[in-house]
Structures are given as structure tokens and as C-alpha cells.
Design a protein around this motif. Sequence first.
Motif, PDB file in Angstrom:
ATOM      1  N   PRO A  26      -2.393   1.538  -4.784  1.00  0.00           N
ATOM      2  CA  PRO A  26      -3.835   1.371  -4.936  1.00  0.00           C
ATOM      3  C   PRO A  26      -4.610   2.643  -5.303  1.00  0.00           C
ATOM      4  O   PRO A  26      -5.834   2.656  -5.135  1.00  0.00           O
ATOM      5  N   ASP A  32       0.626   2.741   3.399  1.00  0.00           N
ATOM      6  CA  ASP A  32      -0.030   3.963   2.910  1.00  0.00           C
ATOM      7  C   ASP A  32       0.979   5.106   2.790  1.00  0.00           C
ATOM      8  O   ASP A  32       0.641   6.278   2.972  1.00  0.00           O
ATOM      9  N   HIS A  64       1.896   4.924  -2.194  1.00  0.00           N
ATOM     10  CA  HIS A  64       1.478   5.864  -3.230  1.00  0.00           C
ATOM     11  C   HIS A  64       2.643   6.534  -3.963  1.00  0.00           C
ATOM     12  O   HIS A  64       2.435   7.394  -4.816  1.00  0.00           O
ATOM     13  N   HIS A 116       0.888  -1.174   0.000  1.00  0.00           N
ATOM     14  CA  HIS A 116       0.000   0.000   0.000  1.00  0.00           C
ATOM     15  C   HIS A 116       0.920   1.217   0.000  1.00  0.00           C
ATOM     16  O   HIS A 116       1.367   1.674   1.053  1.00  0.00           O
TER      17      HIS A 116
HETATM   18 ZN   LIG Z   1      -3.826   4.719   0.421  1.00  0.00          ZN
END
Ligand SMILES: [Zn+2]
Length: 458
Positions: A122, A355, A92, A90
Motif C-alpha cells: 500500500p 506492515d 512493503h 499490508h
Molecule cells: Zn504500511
Amino acid sequence: MSLRPRFLTLVLMFALASGIFHAQAARVTVIEGVTLIDGTARGPMQDAVIVIDGARITQVGARKAITSPQNATIIDGKGRFVIPGLADMHHHLLSGSTFPRPNRQTHLRRMLAVGVTTIFNPSLNLKDFAMLKAAAGEDASPFPRFFSTGPMISIKGDLMAALEGGASPETPTDARAVVRDLKAAGVDAIKVMRDDMSWGTKQKLPVMKEDVLKALVMEAHQQGLKVFVHAPMSKYAKESLRAGVDGLMHGVIDEPVDQEFIDLMKRNGASYVSTMTLFNDMADFVGWAHRQAPNWDKAGFQPPRLYDDLTSARSTQQFASIWTNAASVKEHLPVQRANLKRVFDAGVPIVLGTDTGFEGILIGVSTHIELELLVDAGLAPQDALLAATVNAARMVGREKEFGTIERGKQADLVILEADPLADIRNVSRIYRTFKGGVAYEPVDVAKTVPRPQLLPVK
Ligand SMILES: [Zn+2]
């Protein structure tokens, strides 16, 4: 006249032949005497040898069982440890700070410096998706393996999804069309948003209608694509699992997961992507910046002023104005930690994801800290490593290609200076990262790309 050209041709042929021979020879590497942690259920093997020919592992095992090839580059593994290349599922490919929008290709390459050889993004616009796919397409390309859903599918008013060009279908027919378009663009999977955000903000957002979600999942499966959902709340996670999704892009934070949740995860063969860094960052933005600071030097490419920027009043106030329910996130940290352990104990595959790129989650360092958080939650270091290796490969259906150190697999591996099973933090003590059989020195990978532009001093 007739002899000379022939002679020259012979010389040329010899040069070419030997050149080719040398090129091949240079690509054979033998790692000798290393402690092997291969990413399977097997325990560590001491004094192991790994032979890498081209992009693949051709031999691996105890020293006496290996025939060492001639003309290979030898790496002395004595006192060192080798693990499969890490994955962050995950991610970016943003810096995590308010620096100007970065070059994602640069960020992708830099992940090799921290031992990451596979990335799953994602939520990504299709232009960057195509650019990164092209750059990272070859096994021997100097980039981690790159997987992505392209833009995530969400609802009208989801600004984060819209920023990357995400669609917001309102009928089952529209949803199916969106999935077909993404398939045509070559995405690796589908990402869908199902969250009213009440766990992190005081203002509830609407969620996608259930018939739209179901149509989307059905179409994706017909197209051979897995569906991964953003659903950190138990209720929405279960709705998504009932609709057939193949994994959760975040752990569940709002309440303890129940048996129905576990059963649905198992029925779907679903992956549970941890993102514990995200929850910790949201719970205490400044505290999280402090937590990351000791790892920055090890990652080798975080400018110190990034830290000042992150902890500035401007930055913290901006964060607090968007994430208005940080107190609730903090209160629920023990819940998400216990959920992770419960899901793990039930035999559901945990997959490492951070994330990274979300405000305050810094590129590189956070992947290593996520491993620490998995261990804090009760996983053995060996199991935390599985979450970052073979479980990640399985999530994208590529476990036959990479994720373990076995004969025939891609040579994606990390040589460490200290034992990660004794202390998971040793994962940051990287000697070399191998991806597709090519060795990268962390300092080089971090240096050979320009540093991000610094913001003007406040
Ligand atoms: Zn995310």
C-alpha cells in the motif's frame, strides 16, 4: 536427396511433438491422500486428491471421485495438509531492519518460501511498482501475485509517503488529478492517509481536508478503483468510511469501535486489515525482536546478525525518537485486540496484513506470527486462515481466481507437514508452496537469491 530432408523433418516433428507432450505432462501434478483445508466454509476433507494441470486446479475432492491422469508428477500427501496460498495484504517488501535498501524483487520472490502467494503493497514508488508488476505478471512466474496502490496519497510533510513519491493534493481538483494519474500508471487501488499519529507519537500531524478526501474517493470509484485508508484511530476511520472507503489498512487501536463503525464497515463492504504485528512491534520494539527470533530459522533466510542489529542501542534509540508514544500503544494493545474480535463477530471480513518492512517487522516471519495473533485475539485457526486467503482475494476483487482450493481456480496452495487447525504455528512447517501450478521448495526459494548485505559490525 529428396528422402533425407523429409525424414529429418519427420524426426524433428516427432521430437517437437513429444517435447511439447513432455512439457505438458510435466506440468500435471497430482497431490494424493492429503487432508484438504480448501478455504471455503467446508470442514477439512481427509484422503483428498488435487489435480493441477498447468496453472489451474482441474480436479479436487475425495479420492474415489477423481480420475487420476497418466504421466503426472505424484506428490504423496499422506500425513500432510494443504491450505490455499497465503496472502499478506499490508506488506512493503522491505526487510524490516536497517539494512541497506533491498531489492524488492528479491524479497517478493522469497515470500514463496513462507507460503505467501499474494502480496498487497500500500505504499510504493511507481518505478518499483512497474518492475514488480512486470516480474510477477504471469501466473507461472516465480513470484507471488503482486497488487499495489503505488504511492499513497497523503498530506504535505508526510515523509514516509514522500519517500515513495506520494502526492499531497490540497484541493478536490488536485485530488482527482492525482487519482487519474495513478489509474494511468496501472495501480490496483488507491491508498490514502488519514491520521494525526497521536496514537504513536506525542506530536500531532495535520490531516487531509475532508472535501479533498471525498473528491479522491469519488474519483477513484469512478475510475473503478477501491480506496484503502491508513486510519488506526476510530474518529478518522469513521470519517473515511463515511466518505466511502473500501477498507482499513490497520485495525483501530485508540478506542473501542462502536456500532456506527460496524454499520459503516458493512455498508461499504469494507475489509479490516489486521496489522497486529505493527502494534506489537511499536508497543515493545526489543520485545518484538525476541518474539520473532524463534521463527527466523523456519523462514530460512533471516541472517542472525539482523537480530543483533535490530536490538542494538542505536536501533532502539532511533525507533524511540520517532515513535515517542510507545507507552500509549502498549496500553492500547488490548483495545485493538478486542476491536478485531468485535469486528469479526459482526461479520466484517478480517484480512491478514502485517506492515512488513516497517522498522522491526521482519520479512517472512511476521506473516506467520500475524496468524498466531489473530488466533490469540479469539479467531479459530480456520478463520485466521480465511483472513489470509479468500478474504484477501475478495479485498482485491479476485476471489473467482484464487483464495480457495476449488476446481478451475489458480493452483496457489501450500502443503504443510502438520495440521494448522490443531496449531496455527504449523503453517510454518512448509513442505511445498505452489503458485500458478509451479512447485517451490522453501529452502530453494530462500537460497537461490543472494542474502542481503550485512552491516559492518558495531
Ligand atoms: Zn504500511
